[in-house]
Design a protein around this motif. Structure first.
Motif, PDB file in Angstrom:
ATOM      1  N   PRO A 109       4.153 -56.601   0.606  1.00 53.06           N
ATOM      2  CA  PRO A 109       4.584 -58.005   0.747  1.00 53.06           C
ATOM      3  C   PRO A 109       3.531 -58.893   1.406  1.00 53.06           C
ATOM      4  N   ALA A 166      11.372 -62.473  -2.440  1.00 55.33           N
ATOM      5  CA  ALA A 166      11.619 -61.073  -2.093  1.00 55.33           C
ATOM      6  C   ALA A 166      10.631 -60.590  -1.044  1.00 55.33           C
ATOM      7  N   GLU A 214      11.539 -62.300   2.360  1.00 58.14           N
ATOM      8  CA  GLU A 214      12.727 -61.724   2.998  1.00 58.14           C
ATOM      9  C   GLU A 214      12.426 -60.341   3.576  1.00 58.14           C
ATOM     10  N   LYS A 215      11.603 -59.568   2.889  1.00 61.00           N
ATOM     11  CA  LYS A 215      11.249 -58.246   3.390  1.00 61.00           C
ATOM     12  C   LYS A 215      10.476 -58.346   4.697  1.00 61.00           C
TER      13      LYS A 215
END
Length: 254
Positions: A65, A103, A106-107
């Motif tokens: 990420p 995504a 949020e991770k």
């Protein structure tokens, strides 16, 4: 002339006959003319690429990420938010790109929250272990101490800081007797709210005032006169020390 041209199909222009003659195809007595496909036909919306004309995020399939958002592994939460907002603006309109960016964001946010929670739990565990390993007299002393919410601490700190500032402003007119009396009354009031015992609140409040006054009388004369304002008397400086003790007593004692 026009009527005769329409009734006689052989009276066509030389160009039209030349054009049709080149392109027609006679088979079994039937004349076929080819369909010209030189121009592209406009496609409908379902034939358009996914996301329309919006640019595609090039790191959709990047697993890390941090690398997906283009930031350092040691980036702060502010940097994570900034990278997320910038990428969402740059690739707005492409749904898969937006989902990939969200995504990764949020991770990272969830990982940061879990890290803070784990650190907080570890800190509490270490403090609890230190208290359990401390001597009995320290355990008995800690039984009289509590940590109130930060909002309560700041409100009471503001009150006694105001009393200190008021005493300094009126130092040239007279002593801080009135401000000390108001501070003592406030300390007893706050202690009575916690202990539900007016007698205990009086004892703790008067003890804090006496302790602060004694400490001020002992340590204030040790301060170099260069650091003290000429108009500040010993009584004023001692009262400032007493405000500190009153604040500590009504905030952290129980």
């Amino acid at each position: 002339m026009s009527s005769s041209s329409l009734s006689n199909p052989t009276l066509s222009t030389h160009f039209l006959g030349h054009k049709l003659g080149k392109s027609r195809n006679i088979k079994n007595g039937i004349t076929y003319f080819p369909i010209f496909r030189g121009h592209k036909v406009a496609r409908c919306a379902v034939d358009m690429p996914y996301g329309g004309d919006a640019p595609t995020f090039p790191r959709i399939r990047v697993w890390d990420p941090y690398k997906r958002l283009g930031i350092s592994p040691y980036a702060s939460e502010e940097e994570i938010w900034s990278a997320r907002n910038f990428l969402l603006q740059q690739y707005a309109g492409h749904e898969r790109s937006e989902e990939s960016i969200e995504a990764a964001f949020e991770k990272l946010l969830m990982g940061s929250f879990q890290h803070r929670k784990k650190t907080k739990i570890n800190l509490k565990s270490r403090l609890k272990k230190k208290v359990e390993e401390s001597p009995p007299w320290i355990k008995n002393l800690l039984n009289f101490v509590e940590l109130p919410p930060m909002e309560v601490i700041f409100r009471r700190l503001f009150l006694f800081a105001f009393m200190g500032g008021w005493s300094i402003m009126n130092s040239s007119e007279g002593g801080p007797a009135f401000q000390v009396a108001v501070s003592l009354a406030a300390c007893i009031y706050f202690l009575n709210e916690k202990t539900k015992s007016l007698a205990r609140a009086f004892v703790i409040g008067l003890g804090a005032l006496a302790t602060g006054w004694i400490c001020g009388s002992i340590f204030v004369p040790m301060i170099p006169t260069v650091l003290i304002h000429p108009t500040w008397t010993l009584e004023l400086l001692t009262s400032l020390v007493a405000y500190v003790f009153l604040f500590l007593a009504c905030t952290f004692l129980k």
